[in-house]
Design an enzyme around this catalytic site. Structure first.
Site, PDB file in Angstrom:
ATOM      1  CG  HIS A 334      15.323  51.931  43.950  1.00  0.00           C
ATOM      2  ND1 HIS A 334      16.260  50.922  43.857  1.00  0.00           N
ATOM      3  CD2 HIS A 334      15.431  52.493  42.525  1.00  0.00           C
ATOM      4  CE1 HIS A 334      16.767  50.918  42.604  1.00  0.00           C
ATOM      5  NE2 HIS A 334      16.218  51.753  41.919  1.00  0.00           N
ATOM      6  CG  ASP A 367      16.997  48.217  45.985  1.00  0.00           C
ATOM      7  OD1 ASP A 367      15.801  48.538  45.889  1.00  0.00           O
ATOM      8  OD2 ASP A 367      17.810  48.696  45.052  1.00  0.00           O
ATOM      9  CB  SER A 450      16.433  50.660  38.934  1.00  0.00           C
ATOM     10  OG  SER A 450      17.593  51.525  39.015  1.00  0.00           O
TER      11      SER A 450
END
Length: 608
Positions: A334, A367, A450
């Site tokens: 993402h 992910d 992230s």
């Protein structure tokens, strides 16, 4: 001229008879020699004792008391000498004036200086207005034992005798003969010269001749006297000096305390004087213990990068870390998703250098994504750990760029293991939903962390920070949410990330382990139920797939995987994807109220 005067005793104790009318017509010579041997016999008495002769009373006062001779004043002495001169003239045949003789009918005596003493108190009687002062009594020294007491010394001036002085020589009685031109009935005796023995005795005992009213002799030095305090000894002076020193120290300490308090109060109220210079620690070595947070951060920061991604529709910021020296960098899917197929990815290193990166591969189901930089040398890859060794409570460190703050280091612990989470799901078909059997940590993770590494105490990567649970969201979410950390962060285990990264680098695609069944995601009961139809219109259990071979049928409810309870379809997917294709699973399912145990080997499916 001796009327009214007592006779004086000679050295043998005899007394002279008074010359005058008391002699009853005797001549002066007879009067002088009247006290002869018969008188002495009478004085001795019948028993032979010696008795002093009582002087005869004056003729004018027969039977009266007698009066001892007492000293006369200067006027009386002069009058007496005048009378004695008249007697001497009579003895020599000189004419006497009328009324001045010693005839029987003419008796004229000088008036005494004092009234007669009826008690005959020796030596002077009752004191009178012209009485001389009493004699000075000198202290006598006590002689040593068996030592003879020296005879007293008679001072010529006062007529007194001092103990320890030699006795004066006796004075012979003087007899007045007719025709003798004597002014008195006694001849003066010259004073004896001072005896050296007396001076020696006086020097030995200064109190023998001490007279407070006498004038000091010429050339004689007064005896030494102590007029002040005693001279202190050495110990007394030392103690006195010590007491003074202690007292001085106490005074100084008290004064210092008072002054210090005043100065301190002034400085506190007025903020000191002059320029303010605050205390500061000196320089210390920059190195830290490799096992400390600072040591781990120092080792890992050069290998952590910040990614800035921009595309046609959106842009974002994330974190990644170097996998090898060829320039491969691992991050979240993402993070690179906004770039699309024609977007731009820029990598910024800890040193501040930047480089363009290209996408190697990505997988939304895990992910994870891999990018690569070119033309960069000196890359330092981070070592990878083993997530299967992680235990709850182990210390961890998270590094990232929360809200574009590159190089941020936070620390915490592992809060839980194998926590099933789903993230993403922006697409309507749900193809972008991530299923992660994650590591839970309380290390602060915020948007921008992230893709960053989660390190253990040896600076090894044990997970990839991917999602947070925030108070403003209703479920798990990725970096798209902008809520802050509340201590619930999730990381993809590195064992899963390593397998996916290797597949993306080698093939550009990642494979997923599958059972070959379609799950009913609307089932609300406990466990994961197999659907009644497939997602693409086919059977719910793939023909020839691992589930069909194990005997799984539509409507079966799977409750356990490898002995661990599952409560939903998402959790079964997470548990399955935590394995590699080809791994064997042991499943527990319920059918028609009965439990059954089945075993199968996971298949593989191509990823996005």
């Amino acid at each position: 001229m001796n009327e009214g005067k007592p006779t004086e005793a000679g050295p043998t104790g005899e007394q002279e008879a008074s010359a005058g009318p008391a002699a009853a017509g005797a001549t002066p010579a007879e009067a002088v020699h009247r006290d002869t041997e018969p008188d002495r016999e009478r004085a001795r008495g019948a028993d032979g004792d010696f008795e002093l002769a009582r002087p005869a009373a004056p003729a004018t006062a027969p039977g009266g008391d007698y009066e001892l001779h007492r000293p006369l004043s200067a006027e009386a002495t002069e009058a007496t000498e005048t009378g004695e001169a008249a007697v001497a003239g009579r003895l020599t045949g000189a004419a006497e004036p009328a009324g001045a003789g010693y005839g029987t009918g003419q008796t004229e005596q000088p008036r005494p200086l004092h009234d007669p003493d009826p008690y005959s108190t020796p030596p002077y009687g009752e004191p009178g207005p012209w009485a001389p002062a009493p004699p000075v009594q000198h202290p006598a020294a006590t002689p040593a034992q068996d030592t003879a007491v020296p005879p007293p010394v008679r001072h010529p001036a006062s007529g007194m005798t001092a103990p320890g002085a030699p006795a004066p020589a006796p004075t012979a009685p003087t007899v007045l003969e007719p025709g003798t031109p004597a002014a008195s009935h006694t001849a003066p005796t010259p004073a004896p010269p001072a005896a050296p023995a007396t001076d020696a005795a006086a020097a030995a005992d200064p109190w023998q001749r001490y007279d407070p009213w006498a004038a000091p002799a010429a050339g004689a030095s007064a005896p030494l006297q102590q007029t002040g305090a005693a001279e202190p000894t050495k110990d007394q002076r030392r103690k006195r000096a010590r007491r003074k020193l202690i007292g001085l120290m106490l005074v100084v300490a008290l004064a210092s305390g008072v002054v210090g308090g005043i100065v301190g109060a002034h400085l506190e109220r007025n903020g000191g004087v002059g320029a303010v210079e605050l205390p500061q620690a000196g320089e210390e070595p920059a190195g830290r213990d490799p096992g400390s947070i600072a040591g781990i951060a120092a080792q890992a920061l050069p290998s952590v990068v910040t990614l800035h991604v921009s595309g046609a529709a959106s842009a974002g910021t994330g974190t990644g870390f170097v996998l090898d020296g060829r320039g491969h960098i691992l991050t979240n899917d993402h993070v690179v998703q906004p770039a699309g197929s024609d977007g731009e990815i820029t990598v910024t290193f800890h040193s501040g250098d930047t480089a363009r990166a290209t996408l190697v591969g990505r997988d939304s189901g895990y992910d994870l994504a891999v990018v690569k930089v070119k033309g960069v040398s000196g890359l330092d890859p981070l070592p990878l750990g083993n997530s299967d060794n992680v235990r709850v409570g182990d210390p961890v460190i998270a590094i990232g760029a929360p809200f574009d703050l590159a190089g941020t280091v936070t620390a915490g612990i592992i809060s839980a293991r194998e926590r099933p989470i789903t993230a993403g799901g922006g697409r309507g078909d749900g193809s972008d939903v991530s299923y992660v059997d994650a590591l839970q940590t309380d290390a602060p993770i915020n948007p921008g962390n992230s893709g960053g590494p989660l390190l253990d105490a040896q600076a090894r990567v044990i997970g990839i920070n991917s999602a947070i649970r925030s108070a403003g969201s209703g479920g798990d979410e990725g970096e798209s949410g902008q809520a802050g950390s509340i201590g619930l962060g999730f990381a993809i285990p590195i064992n899963q990330g390593k397998r996916v990264a290797e597949e993306l680098i080698n093939t550009g695609r990642a494979t997923h382990p599958v059972i070959g069944i379609t799950l009913d995601m609307d089932y609300t009961g406990d466990g994961a139920r197999v659907g009644t139809r497939g997602s693409d219109g086919g059977p719910p259990v793939s023909t020839g797939g691992p589930g069909a071979k194990a005997g799984i049928k539509a409507g079966d409810v799977i409750t356990k995987v490898d002995g661990r309870r599952v409560h939903s379809g998402e959790e079964l997917i997470v548990k399955t994807r935590a394995h590699r294709p080809g791994d064997r699973l042991e499943l527990t399912l319920e059918r028609d109220g009965e439990e059954r145990e089945v075993s199968l080997v996971l298949g593989s499916s191509g990823g996005d």
